[in-house]
Design a protein around this motif. Structure first.
Motif, PDB file in Angstrom:
ATOM      1  N   GLU A  94      -5.787   8.252  -7.931  1.00 55.41           N
ATOM      2  CA  GLU A  94      -5.335   9.078  -6.801  1.00 55.41           C
ATOM      3  C   GLU A  94      -5.912   8.555  -5.488  1.00 55.41           C
ATOM      4  OE1 GLU A  94      -5.869  13.643  -5.178  1.00 55.41           O
ATOM      5  OE2 GLU A  94      -5.666  13.293  -7.348  1.00 55.41           O
ATOM      6  N   GLN A  95      -7.174   8.178  -5.500  1.00 53.58           N
ATOM      7  CA  GLN A  95      -7.785   7.642  -4.283  1.00 53.58           C
ATOM      8  C   GLN A  95      -7.121   6.310  -3.895  1.00 53.58           C
ATOM      9  OE1 GLN A  95     -11.964   6.739  -4.590  1.00 53.58           O
ATOM     10  NE2 GLN A  95     -12.196   6.341  -2.392  1.00 53.58           N
ATOM     11  N   ARG A  98      -3.802   7.010  -2.441  1.00 55.94           N
ATOM     12  CA  ARG A  98      -3.929   7.604  -1.114  1.00 55.94           C
ATOM     13  C   ARG A  98      -4.170   6.523  -0.064  1.00 55.94           C
ATOM     14  NH1 ARG A  98      -4.316  12.706   0.121  1.00 55.94           N
ATOM     15  NH2 ARG A  98      -4.846  13.270  -2.044  1.00 55.94           N
ATOM     16  N   ASN A 102      -1.793   5.548   3.119  1.00 57.05           N
ATOM     17  CA  ASN A 102      -2.251   5.425   4.508  1.00 57.05           C
ATOM     18  C   ASN A 102      -1.682   4.177   5.187  1.00 57.05           C
ATOM     19  OD1 ASN A 102      -3.759   7.773   4.306  1.00 57.05           O
ATOM     20  ND2 ASN A 102      -5.654   6.703   3.754  1.00 57.05           N
ATOM     21  N   PHE A 133       1.181  13.022  -7.501  1.00 51.73           N
ATOM     22  CA  PHE A 133       0.851  12.423  -6.210  1.00 51.73           C
ATOM     23  C   PHE A 133       2.112  12.094  -5.420  1.00 51.73           C
ATOM     24  CE2 PHE A 133      -0.976   9.344  -3.240  1.00 51.73           C
ATOM     25  CZ  PHE A 133      -2.124  10.032  -2.865  1.00 51.73           C
ATOM     26  N   VAL A 137       2.179  13.787  -1.897  1.00 50.60           N
ATOM     27  CA  VAL A 137       1.781  12.876  -0.816  1.00 50.60           C
ATOM     28  C   VAL A 137       2.830  11.794  -0.542  1.00 50.60           C
ATOM     29  CG1 VAL A 137       0.032  11.243  -0.016  1.00 50.60           C
ATOM     30  CG2 VAL A 137      -0.657  13.269  -1.325  1.00 50.60           C
TER      31      VAL A 137
END
Length: 492
Positions: A94-95, A98, A102, A133, A137
């Motif tokens: 997930e990180q 992310r 970005n 996710f 996101v």
């Protein structure tokens, strides 16, 4: 990709263009068997489009190693001039995703995760994590996400199944198929049509296999150098393809060998392999899910017909298990000439039984769609029952139209008898009993047709025959040159 040339795939490249130009997030799923050219398609589109892209390919390693590899690719893309240690990794997927999300703040991004099935194998729940996710996101970013994989069964299970976590998220799904025969003239301009059919019968439409062929050598020389030597890559290819789906290769290899040598029903396969009758369907189901085997029914019979026959769909696997699998001892001792002589002796029959019939069916389907034939078939295949078989058949049940074809791969011109038997004997036995049908007849012959056969086709135009519940709509006779010209034109 052959050398520096990329031929074909224009439709797929156009789909990539459309997804890239579309506003907002897009999710593309690309899948197909190994060596079919998925990575080449992606890299060619990236080169042509100049899109801002981050490409990462998973490998058959541990879950931690995969996360570390992806993390480093994302970090390096975001910080091109900032060094990082070899053990750098984000703590979770997930990180990592992310951080990738970005990157879209600076503009639209094409994020490719190739061989995604390697992630699925070692990271339980990764599809569900990605689904969450994406929903929360990624679906709110300016991202084109592409997941690519070679394990057909796994890709279908994770994306196409209604219960799959990622079901319904993809905005485009591409099942990349082997290249059609019609592109062989462009790839191998020095080969005759007969030679190109032979190449296609052995290697199919797999670009990675075509790259291995030396067009300055004859087909026989290529067979000898590429297939009949010990420890070459093509000898190991069947095991590699099967290893993606099964661990006990022996029983599956035995089943493929049985089918390649004429076994068609589960009972015939079980008898030839020695497997219990109750086990054969299970193995066949796995091979069907992998896309290597399919069960075919007569196109004039119900789909649930119990007269189905099993066929190997992959040309190279079909060739390997027919001619090479049982000759490994010869290759190990470098006894190549005996194997080559056996292949040469049976290759005409092998092509006539499989590849030529398949090309004739492709011609029929494409010709019908282009209005070259009087009817447009909904389905093209073979038709058979206990008394007769017709190898090339196009069926349209709604309009009650049928196209019956004979295919001959002989060195001599096909005779009048070939078509008279089709019209006067086989048609009545294969036309469905219900309804009133119109039937068009097509003859396919490698070496053309005798004058008597041509005269018979002309006679049918003046005096159309009729059967029990059908009338004749005409006849057309084709040779290899015409089929080759048409498939080349229709594949461009």
């Amino acid at each position: 990709m052959i050398g520096n040339r990329f031929v074909g795939r224009e439709q797929e490249l156009g789909l990539f263009d459309a997804q890239w130009r579309a506003a907002g997030p897009r999710f593309l799923v690309l899948y197909g068997r190994r060596r079919v050219g998925k990575t080449s398609l992606i890299s060619t589109w990236l080169e042509r489009s100049g899109a801002r892209a981050l490409y990462w390919v998973a490998s058959p390693t541990s879950a931690a190693a995969q996360l570390r590899s992806f993390s480093q690719v994302v970090y390096e893309f975001a910080n091109p001039n900032v060094p990082f240690g070899s053990d750098f990794t984000y703590s979770t997927w997930e990180q990592a995703w992310r951080e990738a999300a970005n990157l879209t703040r600076a503009g639209r991004l094409f994020l490719v995760i190739d061989e995604f099935t390697y992630l699925l194998e070692v990271t339980p729940g990764i599809a569900g994590q990605l689904q969450n996710f994406w929903d929360q996101v990624l679906s709110k970013t300016d991202l084109l996400l592409c997941l690519s994989g070679s394990h057909l069964g796994m890709m279908k299970h994770e994306f196409l199944s209604y219960q799959a976590p990622l079901y319904g998220r993809a905005t485009m799904q591409i099942h990349l198929q082997p290249l059609p025969f019609g592109l062989t003239r462009d790839y191998f301009p020095s080969y005759s049509a007969v030679d190109r059919v032979a190449i296609y019968a052995i290697f199919g439409g797999i670009p990675a296999y075509w790259e291995r062929i030396d067009p300055n050598q004859s087909v026989s020389q290529n067979i000898k150098t590429q297939l009949l030597t010990p420890n070459n890559l093509m000898q190991a290819e069947p095991a590699l393809l099967l290893h993606d789906f099964v661990s006990d290769l022996h029983n599956y290899a035995a089943i493929l060998t049985a089918i390649a040598n004429g076994a068609r029903t589960p009972k015939e396969i079980a008898d030839l392999t020695g497997l219990p009758n109750v086990q054969a369907p299970k193995y066949l189901g796995v091979l069907a899910e992998a896309g290597f085997v399919e069960r075919r029914v007569s196109v004039t019979a119900p789909t649930a017909s119990r007269t189905g026959r099993h066929h190997i769909t992959d040309p190279y696997l079909r060739f390997y298990f027919r001619f090479l699998a049982t000759r490994q001892h010869q290759f190990a001792l470098k006894i190549q000439d005996q194997a080559l002589a056996e292949i040469s002796r049976h290759l005409i029959d092998f092509i006539g039984t499989y590849t030529w019939e398949e090309l004739c069916r492709e011609w029929m389907l494409r010709a019908g769609a282009r209005g070259v034939l009087p009817f447009m078939p909904d389905e093209v295949g073979s038709a058979w029952n206990r008394t007769v078989q017709v190898d090339v058949v196009g069926n349209n049940t709604m309009h009650k139209t049928l196209i019956l074809g004979e295919s001959k791969w002989t060195l001599e011109a096909a005779s009048r008898k070939v078509m008279t038997e089709l019209v006067e004997e086989k048609a009545d036995r294969v036309v469905p009993e219900q309804g009133s049908w119109r039937v068009f007849f097509v003859g396919f012959s490698r070496s053309g047709w005798t004058d008597a056969a041509q005269a018979y086709a002309a006679e049918l135009q003046d005096r159309p025959p009729a059967g029990r519940n059908w009338t004749c709509a005409g006849m057309r006779l084709l040779d290899l040159t015409q089929v080759d010209d048409d498939l080349t034109a229709w594949s461009e």
